[in-house]
Design a protein around this motif. Structure first.
Motif, short mmCIF file in Angstrom:
data_model
loop_
_atom_site.label_atom_id
_atom_site.label_comp_id
_atom_site.label_asym_id
_atom_site.label_seq_id
_atom_site.Cartn_x
_atom_site.Cartn_y
_atom_site.Cartn_z
N LEU A 82 -118.33 66.07 -24.82
CA LEU A 82 -118.30 66.18 -26.28
C LEU A 82 -119.21 67.31 -26.77
O LEU A 82 -118.92 67.95 -27.78
N ASN A 83 -120.30 67.56 -26.05
CA ASN A 83 -121.16 68.70 -26.38
C ASN A 83 -120.38 70.01 -26.33
O ASN A 83 -120.57 70.91 -27.16
N LEU A 84 -119.50 70.12 -25.33
CA LEU A 84 -118.78 71.37 -25.10
C LEU A 84 -117.52 71.50 -25.93
O LEU A 84 -116.92 72.58 -25.97
N ASP A 85 -117.11 70.42 -26.59
CA ASP A 85 -115.88 70.44 -27.37
C ASP A 85 -116.15 71.07 -28.74
O ASP A 85 -116.90 70.52 -29.56
N PRO A 86 -115.57 72.23 -29.04
CA PRO A 86 -115.85 72.90 -30.31
C PRO A 86 -115.33 72.13 -31.52
O PRO A 86 -115.72 72.44 -32.66
N GLN A 87 -114.46 71.16 -31.32
CA GLN A 87 -113.94 70.36 -32.43
C GLN A 87 -114.89 69.24 -32.84
O GLN A 87 -114.68 68.59 -33.87
N VAL A 88 -115.93 69.00 -32.06
CA VAL A 88 -116.89 67.93 -32.35
C VAL A 88 -118.06 68.51 -33.13
O VAL A 88 -118.79 69.37 -32.65
#
Length: 283
Positions: A82-88
């Protein structure tokens, strides 16, 4: 004399109005992701409330429910994804966690830019250094509550009873930044009544039901009760009780009710933190 009640919902609504305005200026939707381990009733209730409020505002909200037996490594892998997900935009892990999970390790694993609980050491350091950043929701919500009702902070002698990293310690930093004189006490402070009875502003966050009684409060003081304790009643049901005894209402000048006091501000501030995180990530 009966204290003026500082109801949380009107103050929370004014904060949520700010959130809606900021949401309209974002270049892409903001999103809040919450990780919950197990089915602790309080955690289930809190997470449902956060999810419902986020969706009502138009935020993308997603709750990741993991078994209580989830290993720390599995939890950290989800956090990293989730850290790496730009949508979060915003990410939090709902507390409390099972005993086999080290809370500090999990908090440090969350990207500080997405840490909408404001508990990562990076954000804690920014708070104590006086730098802008994501701050813990309950303390920030308390200050907004006071501003909403026109209660002074600068120049006040404030006593905080409770030294947690979630409420007491960050609130001390925020009050100091606004020129209050702060004493940080706790349930083991010797002669606690002598400390609390000298405070025009008293904030209590100990998790001890009814700890603060009328004789411990300065007449006319503003009392902020952060405690939400589930206490069995004589009829076998469970009711919510604060850390402040009901008899304080006859002594204090202003008092937050439980429930319906600080709680709505905590959720509203979480929504604002999510938007602030989205603004920072989209800058």
């Amino acid at each position: 004399m009966s204290a003026r009640l500082l109801h949380g919902p009107p103050a929370a609504d004014s904060l949520l109005a700010q959130v809606r305005q900021r949401l309209q200026r974002l270049s892409r939707p903001a999103s809040l992701h919450v990780i919950r381990l197990g089915d602790d009733p309080a955690s289930v209730s809190y997470v449902r409330l956060k999810d419902r409020q986020a969706r009502a505002l138009g935020l993308h909200s997603e709750v990741h429910v993991l078994p209580e037996t989830t290993s720390q490594q599995e939890l950290l892998q989800l956090v990293e994804r989730l850290n790496l997900d730009p949508q979060v935009s915003g990410l939090l892990v709902q507390l409390p966690l099972p005993p086999h999970i080290q809370v500090s390790t999990v908090q440090r694993a969350i990207d500080p830019a997405k840490d909408v609980d404001g508990l990562h050491p990076h954000n804690v350091g920014r708070l104590w250094s006086g730098d802008p950043g994501l701050t813990p929701c309950t303390p920030a919500g308390i200050l907004h509550l006071m501003d909403h009702y026109g209660l002074p902070v600068a120049g006040q002698r404030a006593v905080i009873v409770g030294r947690s990293t979630i409420v007491g310690r960050p609130l001390a930093a925020m009050l100091l930044a606004r020129d209050a004189t702060v004493t940080l006490a706790h349930s083991r402070t010797p002669d606690l009544h002598e400390v609390t009875s000298q405070a025009p502003l008293l904030i209590v966050a100990t998790g001890v039901p009814g700890l603060i009684t009328a004789g411990m409060v300065q007449p006319g003081a503003t009392v902020i009760d952060v405690g939400v304790n589930r206490v069995p009643s004589t009829d076998g049901k469970v009711h919510l009780q604060g850390d402040v005894h009901p008899d304080v209402r006859e002594v204090a000048g202003a008092l937050t009710p439980v429930p319906g006091g600080v709680g709505p501000l905590t959720v509203a501030q979480l929504m604002l933190n999510t938007v602030l995180a989205a603004e920072g990530l989209q800058a």
